[in-house]
Design an enzyme around this catalytic site. Structure first.
Site, PDB file in Angstrom:
ATOM      1  CG  HIS A  61     -53.567 -59.293  48.574  1.00 13.38           C
ATOM      2  ND1 HIS A  61     -53.959 -58.876  49.826  1.00 13.38           N
ATOM      3  CD2 HIS A  61     -52.535 -58.496  48.212  1.00 13.38           C
ATOM      4  CE1 HIS A  61     -53.185 -57.864  50.202  1.00 13.38           C
ATOM      5  NE2 HIS A  61     -52.301 -57.617  49.236  1.00 13.38           N
ATOM      6  CD  GLU A  62     -50.312 -58.935  44.878  1.00 15.82           C
ATOM      7  OE1 GLU A  62     -50.354 -57.747  44.488  1.00 15.82           O
ATOM      8  OE2 GLU A  62     -49.812 -59.251  45.971  1.00 15.82           O
ATOM      9  CG  HIS A  65     -52.959 -54.232  45.680  1.00 17.50           C
ATOM     10  ND1 HIS A  65     -53.328 -53.373  46.683  1.00 17.50           N
ATOM     11  CD2 HIS A  65     -52.132 -55.155  46.246  1.00 17.50           C
ATOM     12  CE1 HIS A  65     -52.741 -53.742  47.820  1.00 17.50           C
ATOM     13  NE2 HIS A  65     -52.022 -54.831  47.578  1.00 17.50           N
ATOM     14  CG  HIS A  71     -51.943 -53.367  51.825  1.00 17.03           C
ATOM     15  ND1 HIS A  71     -50.683 -52.960  51.469  1.00 17.03           N
ATOM     16  CD2 HIS A  71     -52.136 -54.563  51.226  1.00 17.03           C
ATOM     17  CE1 HIS A  71     -50.133 -53.877  50.698  1.00 17.03           C
ATOM     18  NE2 HIS A  71     -51.003 -54.863  50.530  1.00 17.03           N
ATOM     19  CE1 TYR A 120     -49.549 -57.148  53.283  1.00 17.15           C
ATOM     20  CE2 TYR A 120     -48.184 -55.810  54.750  1.00 17.15           C
ATOM     21  CZ  TYR A 120     -48.499 -56.269  53.475  1.00 17.15           C
ATOM     22  OH  TYR A 120     -47.750 -55.858  52.413  1.00 17.15           O
TER      23      TYR A 120
END
Length: 912
Positions: A61-62, A65, A71, A120
């Site tokens: 996930h990081e 980015h 998101h 999320y």
């Protein structure tokens, strides 16, 4: 990073400061798990992997980015797909659900992706895990939606990344040791029927994407093969059929030694070819395929590849070699052979910078073997293992043979070493040495024969004390210069006492008085006497360095030459030394003296000894597996070293293997301790390991006369060793051990059971207990516990005796409950990969206790992606201007990396 590479054309590579001014690095920031969006400024750019962030899905996930992903739940059209339940959001965390402005998003958007790694979970930042902050809408009844999973890239994530980075429409990333690659047109024959094909490779992709046999989008492809450090890639091109053109400028198959379009070109091919072999010098290969004329019958190519370690190196400048996968653990059952060649009149030098291999006395498991030549029968320089850095090594010839071997058991970090080109100045330069020239790494130095010493010019030799002593006919005596008067200042004397072949020289001191403190190794800084065994290949094997006024022990040579070097400085003078040399037959020189393992020559005789784990048989020659071994399964007891309180024996190897019930650990307390002392405990020692053998991590190595502090294992096993040499003996030790509750438990796919106390079932638990258990699974799994029996003293608030279950996560711990009484608590499944259990009792009643089964399971659906902390930060807008006051000197995890695609260094920022 490999997960991103495996499904996209993005490549993460270790930073080369000459090529990569902009790069990412991993560190820990106050924000926990967080990252910039895309490329943000210049220079190094951090990705924070804070506490509890080190999980597979969170790091994916990081990295998303960093690659350029916002998101998913923040995109402008999200209200058509989800409802944000603002009343359920934790106070102060509402900004995490803000919608992106049009300026923050690059169009076009792909369809909304509930399953995105960038989404999320439904209860992220919720006041309670039972209250949803996100509710999907427009979902047909009975359809299961996995909102915000943290296990893998979704299909939408992959499509989005490939669109963003303009990846070729066909191709693949390979991270295995072998495979087959087939161009998208090769599988068709002239009549449009699938040709005969064996293997895997890209056939599935080609068949799925190739509805139109000559789809123009398949005319350009890219394949990426990624090995590990210390490995190379060999491509076996079985068949090539492309249109031929000048310099292969039209259609071609291009192979580059590296990861991007600027990597060194190995070969560019077109026309017809078969059975070509192409090899990289690095651990990456890039294959670019262009076939714009497939419609005219050009079938492309078929190839297979394999990853190998080692190889032939023509060394013209300094370079490094690493064990496969360094700096990560090397893989089991590997064999790598490097053959290094340098120009004539040069030598190969090897200097280790890091070394950690499985340890063994004889290096029979994992090892590196170095030979002076280019084949397996060349002169052996050394075989090394363990964690001690080998010395710098230099060949006599212009070739070196290096062999690295690992077996199937323990894996360590491996090694990294520098290969250097060295010239033997003693052979090919006018060195000017009067007697001898000694080649050193990168230089040389002059030396003198025994009985001479080097003058101040560093070239010439003059008569001095010492000399070659012929001891083939009689024994004799050696004296320091000017004895019995004070020896002179600034003297350097060398004696070589030469005995007949198959004999040894014994040296017995009758007087000794040199400046210094006794004859301890670390104290002889001013005046000293070095004693060596000179071996047949002229190597010097150090016996010891002596100073002070205590008589050194009797010493002897290993072979037939003993060398003494006396040095005095320009300060204090003493009376010196007198030593008698005696010649004795070396029984060990022939057939190892009949000893099975080791033979040690003694004056007038010899003695055999055995390797660790063996003891000498009564016949004095053979070795048997040690009888000094103890398997201990009781929960408490007393133990002593052999013969305690009398002196322990010489040359013994004893071990104690403690094993208690699961969920408990051994605590060992010494009450009397006296083992031969040494600063590094290299003579006699007690070593304690946190596990079942010496391969486990070390809890401590002890010697001397002071009791060690109490030692406690982290699991239910402990291993202790007492090893002694042939020197001094002491009375040893006495200790008590007890099984304590608590420790570390590893959850697997198989159910295991642990108990509240070691004697569960036969006795109640003890009063005043305090136990902590940490149960941990793999990063992408959860821990499930089930109570098989439960009986703890009851109180209304469980204030007396209780079992409390928590886990670490978010900004505070999650409390699953505090339990007491006789009702079994419910089944508990963790949200993270760890559960923490605390069992505490008071001084009053005690009952039967509890039994708990535990295992690793998939994370629960209602908490998919619940470990996503990337927006947990005390200030809003964490992706905007996040690290304005970054300071130097922060700890971070190597290696630094740079993200690359085929076309861009990094994508535009603010891209979803």
């Amino acid at each position: 990073m490999r997960h991103w590479e495996n499904f996209t054309c993005i490549k993460f590579v270790e930073r080369d400061a000459k090529l990569h001014a902009n790069y990412i690095y991993f560190t820990v920031k106050n924000c926990g798990c967080c990252s910039f969006l895309g490329k943000n400024g210049n220079g190094r750019q951090p990705i924070s992997i804070g506490r509890n962030c080190e999980k597979f899905g969170i790091i994916i996930h990081e990295l998303g980015h960093t690659i350029g992903f916002q998101h998913e739940h923040a995109r402008g059209d999200r209200d058509k797909h989800i409802i944000i339940n603002k009343g359920n959001i934790m106070r102060g965390q509402e900004y995490n659900f803000d919608v992106l402005s049009p300026e923050e998003v690059d169009l076009p958007l792909l369809p909304y992706d509930y399953n995105s790694i960038m989404h999320y979970a439904k209860n992220s930042f919720s006041k309670s895990s039972y209250l949803d902050t996100i509710t999907p809408i427009g979902i047909p009844p009975g359809t299961h939606i996995e909102l915000g999973q943290r296990r893998r890239l979704s299909r939408g994530d992959i499509l989005q990344a490939n669109l963003l980075y303009k990846c070729a429409s066909c191709g693949h990333t390979y991270q295995q040791n072998s495979g087959q690659i087939i161009g998208p047109h090769y599988i068709y024959t002239g009549n449009g029927v699938l040709s005969e094909y064996e293997g895997s490779g890209d056939v599935a992709d080609a068949g799925e994407e190739n509805a139109d046999k000559f789809d123009a989008s398949l005319s350009t492809c890219e394949w990426r093969i990624t090995a590990t450090n210390g490995e190379k890639i060999i491509l076996h091109l079985q068949h090539l059929h492309l249109m031929e053109s000048d310099d292969c400028s039209e259609d071609y198959l291009e192979i580059r030694d590296g990861y991007w379009h600027r990597s060194p070109l190995v070969q560019r091919l077109c026309g017809s070819a078969s059975n070509e072999i192409i090899t990289t010098q690095t651990s990456r290969m890039l294959i670019n395929y262009v076939n714009r004329h497939a419609g005219q019958g050009y079938r492309g190519f078929k190839a297979r590849f394999e990853v190998v370690c080692g190889g032939d190196i023509q060394l013209t400048k300094d370079q490094s070699i690493d064990s496969p996968n360094y700096p990560v653990d090397y893989m089991p059952n590997k064999e790598c052979i490097w053959r290094i060649n340098v120009p004539i009149h040069h030598q190969v030098a090897l200097k280790f910078q890091f070394f950690e291999l499985e340890k063994h006395d004889n290096c029979i498991h994992d090892y590196i073997e170095i030979r002076d030549g280019n084949h397996s029968e060349s002169r052996l320089i050394g075989r090394f293992c363990g964690d001690k850095l080998p010395p710098s090594i230099k060949t006599r010839t212009n070739q070196m043979y290096i062999k690295f071997v690992s077996d199937g058991s323990v894996q360590k970090l491996g090694f990294s070493a520098a290969l250097m080109l060295d010239v033997d100045e003693c052979k090919f330069m006018d060195h000017g040495c009067q007697h001898t020239c000694i080649n050193t790494l990168g230089s040389y130095q002059c030396g003198c024969h025994a009985g001479y010493e080097l003058q101040a010019n560093g070239k010439n030799c003059e008569d001095a004390c010492g000399g070659v002593v012929d001891a083939t006919k009689s024994n004799g005596t050696l004296y320091s210069p000017s004895y019995p008067d004070l020896y002179p200042n600034a003297k350097h004397c060398v004696w070589e006492v030469v005995a007949p072949v198959n004999h040894a020289v014994f040296l017995n001191f009758t007087h000794f008085d040199l400046e210094g403190t006794k004859f301890q190794y670390t104290k002889c800084k001013y005046d000293y006497l070095y004693i060596y065994s000179k071996m047949r290949d002229n190597r010097l094997k150090k016996i010891g360095i002596f100073c002070g006024n205590e008589l050194p022990p009797m010493v002897n040579s290993e072979q037939n030459v003993l060398r003494l070097e006396f040095h005095s400085d320009r300060t204090v003078q003493r009376s010196g030394f007198v030593a008698q040399f005696i010649i004795d037959v070396d029984e060990c020189a022939i057939n190892n003296g009949g000893c099975q393992h080791r033979c040690q020559n003694t004056y007038g005789s010899y003695k055999c000894s055995c390797r660790n784990g063996y003891t000498l048989h009564d016949n004095g020659h053979n070795c048997t597996e040690t009888k000094c071994k103890f398997e201990i399964t009781t929960s408490y007891g007393v133990l002593q070293s052999p013969n305690y309180p009398e002196d322990y024996p010489r040359n013994i190897y004893c071990y104690w293997h403690f094993q208690t019930v699961l969920g408990h650990r051994i605590q060992l307390t010494f009450h009397d301790f006296e083992v031969e002392s040494h600063q590094e405990c290299i003579y006699d020692y007690v070593a304690i390991y946190d596990g079942r053998s010496e391969n486990s991590s070390t809890l401590g190595t002890y010697c001397g006369g002071r009791e060690p502090y109490a030692v406690t294992a982290s699991t239910n096993e402990m291993f202790m060793v007492l090893a002694t040499d042939a020197g001094l003996q002491r009375k040893g030790f006495t200790a008590t051990f007890v099984s304590e509750c608590g420790g570390y438990l590893r959850a697997t796919n198989h159910s295991q059971v642990f108990y509240s106390h070691p004697r569960y079932g036969s006795r109640n638990y003890k009063r005043n207990m305090y136990c902590d258990w940490r149960i941990q699974s793999d990063p992408d799994s959860s821990v499930k516990i089930k109570f098989l029996h439960f009986e703890i003293e009851y109180s209304e608030r469980c204030d007396y005796d209780f079992l409390e279950i928590t886990e670490e996560g978010y900004s505070m711990n999650t409390i699953h409950g505090r339990f007491c009484g006789k009702h079994k608590p419910p089944i508990i499944i963790s949200k993270s990969d760890t559960l923490l259990l605390r069992f505490q009792t008071d001084e009053s009643n005690s009952l039967r206790g509890f039994a708990i089964s535990f295992m690793a399971v998939d994370p629960p659906d209602d908490d998919a992606g619940g470990e996503d902390f990337d927006a947990v930060t005390p200030f809003p807008g964490y992706l905007k201007n996040m690290y304005a006051s970054e300071t130097d000197g922060e700890d971070f995890l190597p290696p630094t990396v740079v993200a690359h695609s085929s076309h861009h260094i990094l994508p535009p920022s603010r891209l979803m």
